[in-house]
Scaffold this active site. Structure first.
Site, PDB file in Angstrom:
ATOM      1  N   ASP A  36      32.468  73.161 -34.690  1.00  0.00           N
ATOM      2  CA  ASP A  36      33.872  73.196 -34.284  1.00  0.00           C
ATOM      3  C   ASP A  36      33.987  72.482 -32.942  1.00  0.00           C
ATOM      4  O   ASP A  36      33.701  73.050 -31.891  1.00  0.00           O
ATOM      5  CB  ASP A  36      34.367  74.644 -34.179  1.00  0.00           C
ATOM      6  CG  ASP A  36      35.851  74.706 -33.800  1.00  0.00           C
ATOM      7  OD1 ASP A  36      36.417  73.663 -33.392  1.00  0.00           O
ATOM      8  OD2 ASP A  36      36.443  75.795 -33.907  1.00  0.00           O
ATOM      9  N   PHE A  51      35.783  81.246 -30.632  1.00  0.00           N
ATOM     10  CA  PHE A  51      37.217  81.024 -30.835  1.00  0.00           C
ATOM     11  C   PHE A  51      37.396  79.869 -31.810  1.00  0.00           C
ATOM     12  O   PHE A  51      36.996  78.741 -31.540  1.00  0.00           O
ATOM     13  CB  PHE A  51      37.972  80.716 -29.534  1.00  0.00           C
ATOM     14  CG  PHE A  51      39.455  80.587 -29.806  1.00  0.00           C
ATOM     15  CD1 PHE A  51      40.277  81.705 -29.838  1.00  0.00           C
ATOM     16  CD2 PHE A  51      40.019  79.351 -30.104  1.00  0.00           C
ATOM     17  CE1 PHE A  51      41.629  81.594 -30.151  1.00  0.00           C
ATOM     18  CE2 PHE A  51      41.370  79.234 -30.424  1.00  0.00           C
ATOM     19  CZ  PHE A  51      42.178  80.362 -30.445  1.00  0.00           C
ATOM     20  N   LYS A  68      43.165  69.030 -31.719  1.00  0.00           N
ATOM     21  CA  LYS A  68      43.620  68.822 -30.340  1.00  0.00           C
ATOM     22  C   LYS A  68      43.727  67.349 -29.926  1.00  0.00           C
ATOM     23  O   LYS A  68      44.689  66.694 -30.268  1.00  0.00           O
ATOM     24  CB  LYS A  68      42.752  69.638 -29.383  1.00  0.00           C
ATOM     25  CG  LYS A  68      42.912  71.141 -29.628  1.00  0.00           C
ATOM     26  CD  LYS A  68      42.538  72.038 -28.471  1.00  0.00           C
ATOM     27  CE  LYS A  68      43.030  73.446 -28.721  1.00  0.00           C
ATOM     28  NZ  LYS A  68      41.980  74.440 -28.957  1.00  0.00           N
TER      29      LYS A  68
END
Ligand SMILES: *Cc1c(COP(=O)(O)O)cnc(C)c1O
Length: 430
Positions: A237, A151, A278
């Site tokens: 990531d 993802f 985030k």
């Protein structure tokens, strides 16, 4: 009419709020039926004033806790001064932020963006440009290796290499230049990077959205070695795993609990491209970044990449404040210690409830696998009951529940939460 205030009044009840969203918003999410109105630390409150423990933390954006006073204060101070210049001009605090974040994570340069998906797109562009300029891959032949169940966001290019049919189905034609290999499979990586046109290996150190899929301990370190030997960039990531979530500043830091300028442990892997988002803002603002050393980042020249909002003055202050909280409150250590307690606590509950098949995770990024098929509603029903009992968590992939509270949670609060989880699982019988 007072023009200084937003005069549109909001819904008075949760029912009304859900109805409004359902009538006027696109149905691209399936939220748990709870309407949040306020947050502080590990807690959120709904419109009616009921308090909950937040065990999603906005997919790990709110690691520092809701509305952390020092992040809010930094943001308020800057919004009254200057909010946006665009990168057409220098801004008085951008360089300060760039120095701060590059020293914090140990890289030469940062490229600031806003959302996680944008940062991933940025890393893809840097890797491709590097492939042509430095590795001398023939034009338009660069390839990026990705993993099953990845993802990385929702743009058309990123969903092009997703293996989740909900994410890709109906959105073609897909961007070429990506090859998917099994996650946690070093042999597959070795074969894939043998192709001289491979620019990078894009990987999550732990797959969050896939249901907290933890690879074997040496996976990232060995993947890094394989990439290095093949002259391929390791693109980590860490949008979800980074910034103390898994018990170290970065998941690629292994067991290190320091917050930045650390004595690097042997298990430390320094990705060639580090992708953050985030919690880089503590959930206050969309802030993302790609970090790299000069040998890689210098392939990007003026005019080749950008963003109107990327690196704006508010983002700069918010990110400095958010990272400072992580360091000053030693959130990595708290995540590591309480994560261990959480998994032990769940294992205890599993002795009383055969609804729990397995608990897995690192730090405070954990998942409980429910002993029922992914097509069953058991995990969803459990989450609705936990909500009624005062704890918010969300199922992923049908039968997996992710548990990821803000990292400011205390041991006493964690015990209270384990009691709620136990009560809910026992109420659901079996
Ligand atoms: C959330 C997430 C993204 C995308 O971030 P957005 O801000 O939603 O675009 C990318 N990668 C990972 C690992 C994520 O968890």
């Amino acid at each position: 009419m007072n023009m200084n205030e937003n005069t549109i009044s909001g819904p008075a009840t949760s029912e009304e709020a859900m109805d409004l969203e359902n009538r006027h918003g696109a149905h691209n999410y399936h939220p748990l039926p709870v309407v949040l109105d306020r947050g502080e630390g590990v807690h959120v409150w709904d419109i009616e004033g009921k308090m909950y423990f937040d065990f999603l933390s906005a997919y790990s954006a709110v690691n520092q806790g809701h509305c952390h006073p020092s992040i809010v204060s930094a943001m308020q101070k800057q919004t009254g001064k200057l909010t946006l210049t665009s990168r057409a001009f220098y801004a008085s605090n951008l360089g300060k932020y760039e120095q701060f974040i590059t020293e914090f994570f140990g890289y030469d340069k940062v490229l600031p963006m806003n959302t996680g998906a944008e940062a991933v797109e940025t890393a893809i562009k840097i890797a491709r440009k590097w492939a042509y300029d430095v590795k001398k891959v023939p034009a338009n032949a660069a390839k990026i290796i990705t993993c099953t169940e990845n993802f990385h966001g929702r743009t058309t290019t990123i969903v092009s290499f997703s293996t989740d049919n909900d994410a890709t189905g109906g959105f073609g034609p897909y961007t070429p230049g990506f090859e998917v290999i099994p996650y946690n499979d070093l042999e597959a990586l070795r074969e894939a990077v043998a192709d001289p046109n491979v620019a990078g290996f894009l990987v999550e150190p732990i797959q969050g959205e896939a249901g907290v899929n933890v690879p074997h301990d040496d996976y990232i370190r060995e993947a890094h070695a394989i990439c290095k030997e093949a002259n391929v960039l390791l693109m980590a990531d860490e949008v979800q795993t980074g910034i103390a979530r898994t018990g170290s500043l970065l998941a690629t830091c292994g067991n290190c609990s320091c917050s930045g300028s650390c004595e690097r442990q042997p298990s430390f892997v320094k990705a060639d491209l580090l992708i953050l988002g985030k919690a880089l803002s503590g959930g206050a603002y969309p802030v993302s970044a790609v970090l790299a050393d000069d040998a890689v980042m210098s392939v990007i020249q003026p005019g080749q990449h950008g963003s109107t909002f990327g690196g704006n003055p508010v983002a700069a202050e918010v990110a400095i404040a958010a990272l400072s909280v992580v360091r000053d409150e030693d959130l990595a250590l708290n995540a590591r210690t309480l994560g261990q307690k959480f998994r032990t606590g769940i294992e205890e509950i599993a002795k009383e409830s055969n609804l729990i098949k397995l608990v897995r995770g690192r730090g405070l990024l954990n998942a409980v696998i429910i002993n029922d098929s992914p097509e069953s509603t058991t995990a969803w029903d459990l989450c609705v009951s936990m909500k009624d009992n005062g704890l918010l968590a969300k199922p992923t992939h049908g039968n997996i529940i992710r548990f990821a509270p803000p990292l400011v949670i205390t041991e006493t609060q964690l015990e209270e939460c384990l009691a709620i989880i136990r009560k809910t699982f026992v109420e659901h019988g079996k």
